[in-house]
Design an enzyme around this catalytic site. Sequence first.
Site, PDB file in Angstrom:
ATOM      1  N   HIS A  51      81.922  32.724  68.560  1.00 27.49           N
ATOM      2  CA  HIS A  51      82.192  31.296  68.571  1.00 27.49           C
ATOM      3  C   HIS A  51      81.876  30.670  69.927  1.00 27.49           C
ATOM      4  O   HIS A  51      81.407  29.531  69.996  1.00 27.49           O
ATOM      5  CB  HIS A  51      83.659  31.054  68.214  1.00 27.49           C
ATOM      6  CG  HIS A  51      83.981  29.638  67.882  1.00 27.49           C
ATOM      7  ND1 HIS A  51      83.562  29.027  66.719  1.00 27.49           N
ATOM      8  CD2 HIS A  51      84.678  28.692  68.557  1.00 27.49           C
ATOM      9  CE1 HIS A  51      83.991  27.779  66.697  1.00 27.49           C
ATOM     10  NE2 HIS A  51      84.670  27.548  67.798  1.00 27.49           N
ATOM     11  N   HIS A  98      84.709  23.477  61.667  1.00 17.82           N
ATOM     12  CA  HIS A  98      86.094  23.931  61.728  1.00 17.82           C
ATOM     13  C   HIS A  98      86.403  24.608  60.399  1.00 17.82           C
ATOM     14  O   HIS A  98      87.360  24.262  59.713  1.00 17.82           O
ATOM     15  CB  HIS A  98      87.039  22.767  62.017  1.00 17.82           C
ATOM     16  CG  HIS A  98      87.931  23.027  63.199  1.00 17.82           C
ATOM     17  ND1 HIS A  98      89.256  22.661  63.247  1.00 17.82           N
ATOM     18  CD2 HIS A  98      87.701  23.670  64.370  1.00 17.82           C
ATOM     19  CE1 HIS A  98      89.782  23.030  64.412  1.00 17.82           C
ATOM     20  NE2 HIS A  98      88.856  23.650  65.097  1.00 17.82           N
TER      21      HIS A  98
END
Length: 745
Positions: A51, A98
């Site tokens: 990430h 998200h």
Amino acid sequence: MSAETTDQLPTLETARKLGLLPDEYDRIIAILGRKPNFTELSIFSVMWSEHCSYKNSIVWLKTLPRDSERMLAKAGEENAGLVDIGDGLACSFKIESHNHPSAIEPYQGAATGVGGINRDIFTMGARPIAQLNSLRFGNLDLPKTQRLLKGVVKGIGDYGNAFGIPTVGGEIYFDDCYNVNPLVNAFSAGIVEVDKVAKATSYGVGNPVFIVGSATGKDGIHGATFASEDISDKSTEKLPAVQVGDPFMEKLLLEASLEIIGTGYVIGIQDMGAAGIICSTSEMSAKGEHGMIIDLDKVPTRQPNMDPFEILLSESQERMLVVIEKGKEDVIQQIFDKWDLNCEQIGTVTDTGRLHFYRHGELVADVPAHDLVLGGGAPQYHREYREPAYFQEFKKFQISDVSDVEAAEIQKVVEHLLTHPNICSRRWVYEQYDSMVGTANRTTNVPSDAAVVNIKGTDKSIVITVDCNSRYVNADPNTGAKIAVAEAARNIVCTGGEPLAVTNNLNFGNPYVPEVYWQFVQAVKGMGEACLRFATPVTGGNVSFYNQSSDEGPVFPTPTIGMLGLMENPENRMTLRFRQAGDLIYLVGESKDDIASSEYLYSYRGVKASPAPAFDMEVEYALQQAIKELIINKLVVSAHDVSDGGLFVTLSESAMGGNLGFTIETDSRFRKDAFLFGESQSRVVVSVAREKQTEFEDALTKSGVAFSRLGAVNDTNFVIDGQPLLAVAAAKDLYDNALSRKLEV
């Protein structure tokens, strides 16, 4: 006690539990010249997570085109992309995901996604003016899907409406592949004066380092590593990894941040998103080739007795790290006091290149900033990739194996498509979003292929869209990604804009699965070729891997394209709606006997295995140039690209947009289903005033782009080959209310 003399150092097994590979653990030891303590190991685990570090994707992302005359910040240089739009103004824009938080806690997951992407914009010094979102959910018949959809939409609406930034468009798709792992991609754009752009950097020995905004809590700890692993049954045990947002706090933070940037005393500013304090301190220090000494005791916290790693890794929302000129501490303090926000000096800038974190007077972590970050010492991998077996199987599809639609069956197909959740109106969704909040007439609700947002004080507008048909990408990742870029550009062109640049959100499964990584590589290659051809360089974005579960496998590869366009002349504003009965309807572009990967073939005929629709990039490019000229020369009164659902859906949306009907004849050279419902690319439906017919046809003949007259706009009905199918009122009822009826709301 120093970081080198902790009582009990973590082991390789600890590193594994934190998501680090054995060779990465060895690499950390080599970098530090010793074994890390737990705080340091936690730091590396989040900063080297996929990430944050893009370790499994960066080698391919570097191949994407990233330059143009308008680019003011290259991909990865700043918090968001920055494009010159003339007259001393720039547009900052970005898209991010998200996904995992939204799969577990849809309301807060989506809400904090909106908050995070807007912070990336205003830390550039830009005031956000518009938001889009790209959403993917599973089978809408499933109660879980309905719960996720309702939660995500409410989270986006509540946060965006309260924050005061309008949501002006987006897309939603449904497919079984997203049953476990939905995708929530949020896009934001803002405007800034070129000479007032803020940077995400840190330099100047002795300059103070401030944390501003909300207090730090235990929410979101290890959120970056949570986003870098597959969704599983145990993911619900990680609920603390989902952050909680406060849009009213964010609104205050926006105003305070823009005010301090306006003083000219800010050296650097960065949002605390993924990995929190450690991410912002390391990335800003690495970029400025400096270091920092940070006293964690001075960080405002919401819970007592937080451990050092908890303070460093927390992803609590609405926080910024700010470095300002020494001697200007009172200025920043007064501004944040005025907005009633925390503003605490937690450290100073050094020339060591290292980050020294103290807690209760003890050194708890000593790490080199450069070795933590993307483009620095973070690992970069060339992963194995292999063509999946299904790819060749999909290519074996023959249209002759599917019977053509009978004339008597067209009505049934039409009703299926108009009410299908991938095609029907998103009214139930967008009515929960305030598209006008804070705009002072920036936006209009006139339907068009892309959103148009006016820039105050000018005649300019930005034209923005998000696009990706993941079914196409799954069928052929290279071609599907090209189509995603081409469709985004086509939507902007059909709205009257000029495509400028791209931000992308690359949603894929586990990169350690060779077949998944092959999809990623092929998609990046296709995207790169298309961005180069359409002169839309990539300004940055987000890679989201691990969108899969052990039971369901990976989601369809979904490289969402967020594209920025510019409209300099408001007279070029084009809508998709038919204007008046009697206007002529034309198809610009060429029909084909092609139903591959169409919604008709996939959901109505039930054929899941087929290649991507027909696409030729040079044909597409020529089409877009022709459409631009038609709009500039005022030769068309509406324009709408042919995409999901094919020609029939395009005609229907243009007709319903103007409360009108259409009368057309099919072309006997093609199968009826291919002509009406096929999704071959590079086609646009336009309507033309009769007095402009000759000039319109002459212009297209001169351009060399194929075109054909379909029929004309009428007052009331959808008529095909003399057969009335639906009255416009009945069609609107089916189309507008299908989603709410499905959800029983």
